[in-house]
Design a protein around this motif. Sequence first.
Motif, mmCIF file in Angstrom:
data_model
loop_
_atom_site.group_PDB
_atom_site.id
_atom_site.type_symbol
_atom_site.label_atom_id
_atom_site.label_comp_id
_atom_site.label_asym_id
_atom_site.label_seq_id
_atom_site.Cartn_x
_atom_site.Cartn_y
_atom_site.Cartn_z
ATOM 1 N N CYS A 1 -6.574 6.870 1.639
ATOM 2 C CA CYS A 1 -6.627 6.022 0.727
ATOM 3 C C CYS A 1 -6.589 6.605 -0.749
ATOM 4 C CB CYS A 1 -7.793 4.906 0.606
ATOM 5 S SG CYS A 1 -7.893 3.939 -0.715
ATOM 6 N N LEU A 2 -5.530 6.117 -1.558
ATOM 7 C CA LEU A 2 -5.413 7.008 -2.863
ATOM 8 C C LEU A 2 -6.407 6.052 -4.087
ATOM 9 C CD1 LEU A 2 -1.590 6.912 -2.358
ATOM 10 C CD2 LEU A 2 -3.205 8.620 -2.171
ATOM 11 N N TYR B 1 -2.163 0.008 5.610
ATOM 12 C CA TYR B 1 -2.240 -1.532 6.384
ATOM 13 C C TYR B 1 -1.509 -1.646 7.689
ATOM 14 C CZ TYR B 1 -5.719 -3.006 2.691
ATOM 15 O OH TYR B 1 -6.588 -2.864 1.749
ATOM 16 N N CYS C 1 -6.088 3.349 -5.307
ATOM 17 C CA CYS C 1 -4.903 3.013 -6.327
ATOM 18 C C CYS C 1 -5.295 1.380 -7.067
ATOM 19 C CB CYS C 1 -3.619 3.230 -6.113
ATOM 20 S SG CYS C 1 -3.204 2.230 -4.493
ATOM 21 N N GLY C 2 -5.836 0.614 -6.195
ATOM 22 C CA GLY C 2 -6.103 -0.689 -6.305
ATOM 23 C C GLY C 2 -4.860 -1.766 -5.825
ATOM 24 N N THR C 3 -4.014 -1.256 -5.557
ATOM 25 C CA THR C 3 -2.927 -2.088 -5.220
ATOM 26 C C THR C 3 -3.149 -3.153 -4.260
ATOM 27 O OG1 THR C 3 -1.358 -0.228 -5.669
ATOM 28 C CG2 THR C 3 -0.466 -2.046 -4.403
ATOM 29 N N CYS C 4 -3.947 -2.901 -3.491
ATOM 30 C CA CYS C 4 -4.182 -4.166 -2.101
ATOM 31 C C CYS C 4 -5.249 -4.920 -2.840
ATOM 32 C CB CYS C 4 -4.957 -3.135 -1.005
ATOM 33 S SG CYS C 4 -6.254 -2.164 -1.260
ATOM 34 N N CYS D 1 0.857 -1.328 0.131
ATOM 35 C CA CYS D 1 -0.127 0.053 -0.034
ATOM 36 C C CYS D 1 0.891 1.142 -0.034
ATOM 37 C CB CYS D 1 -1.026 0.126 1.138
ATOM 38 S SG CYS D 1 -1.951 1.707 1.251
HETATM 39 S S1 SF4 Z 1 -6.262 1.343 -2.790
HETATM 40 FE FE1 SF4 Z 1 -5.555 -0.179 -1.260
HETATM 41 S S2 SF4 Z 1 -3.255 0.059 -1.650
HETATM 42 FE FE2 SF4 Z 1 -4.106 1.767 -2.844
HETATM 43 S S3 SF4 Z 1 -3.942 3.442 -1.145
HETATM 44 FE FE3 SF4 Z 1 -6.058 2.335 -0.974
HETATM 45 S S4 SF4 Z 1 -5.761 1.002 0.818
HETATM 46 FE FE4 SF4 Z 1 -3.907 1.496 -0.076
#
Ligand code: SF4
Length: 91
Positions: free
Chosen positions: A60-61, A45, A63-66, A40
């Motif tokens: 939260c950005l 997290y 971004c979908g990484t998680c 993240c």
């Molecule tokens: S989408 Fe997930 S990885 Fe991206 S900033 Fe939000 S919590 Fe973190």
Amino acid sequence: MSDLKAKLGLNVFKPLPAPHIRIREGMERDPRLKAAVRACPAGLYAEGADGVFTLTIDGCLECGTCRIACGTGVLEWGYPEGGAGVQFRFG
Ligand code: SF4
């Protein structure tokens, strides 16, 4: 303050009526969540000493990484309702 934290601090977050991303009920100790702790970009997290993972959604950005790192088996993932969530500011 690190450069990253300073840059993230430029963003504005409009409050959400409910979190748009949640750790699924009963999955708070799932080891797949370790990937989110590492990946993240906003550092939202955390893993407690008791092995329980937590997510702080403010910041939260979107971004979908998680979602990619952990999968939807462990996370309920969605975008915030219109007008809520992150507003990016570039400086
Ligand atoms: S989408 Fe997930 S990885 Fe991206 S900033 Fe939000 S919590 Fe973190």
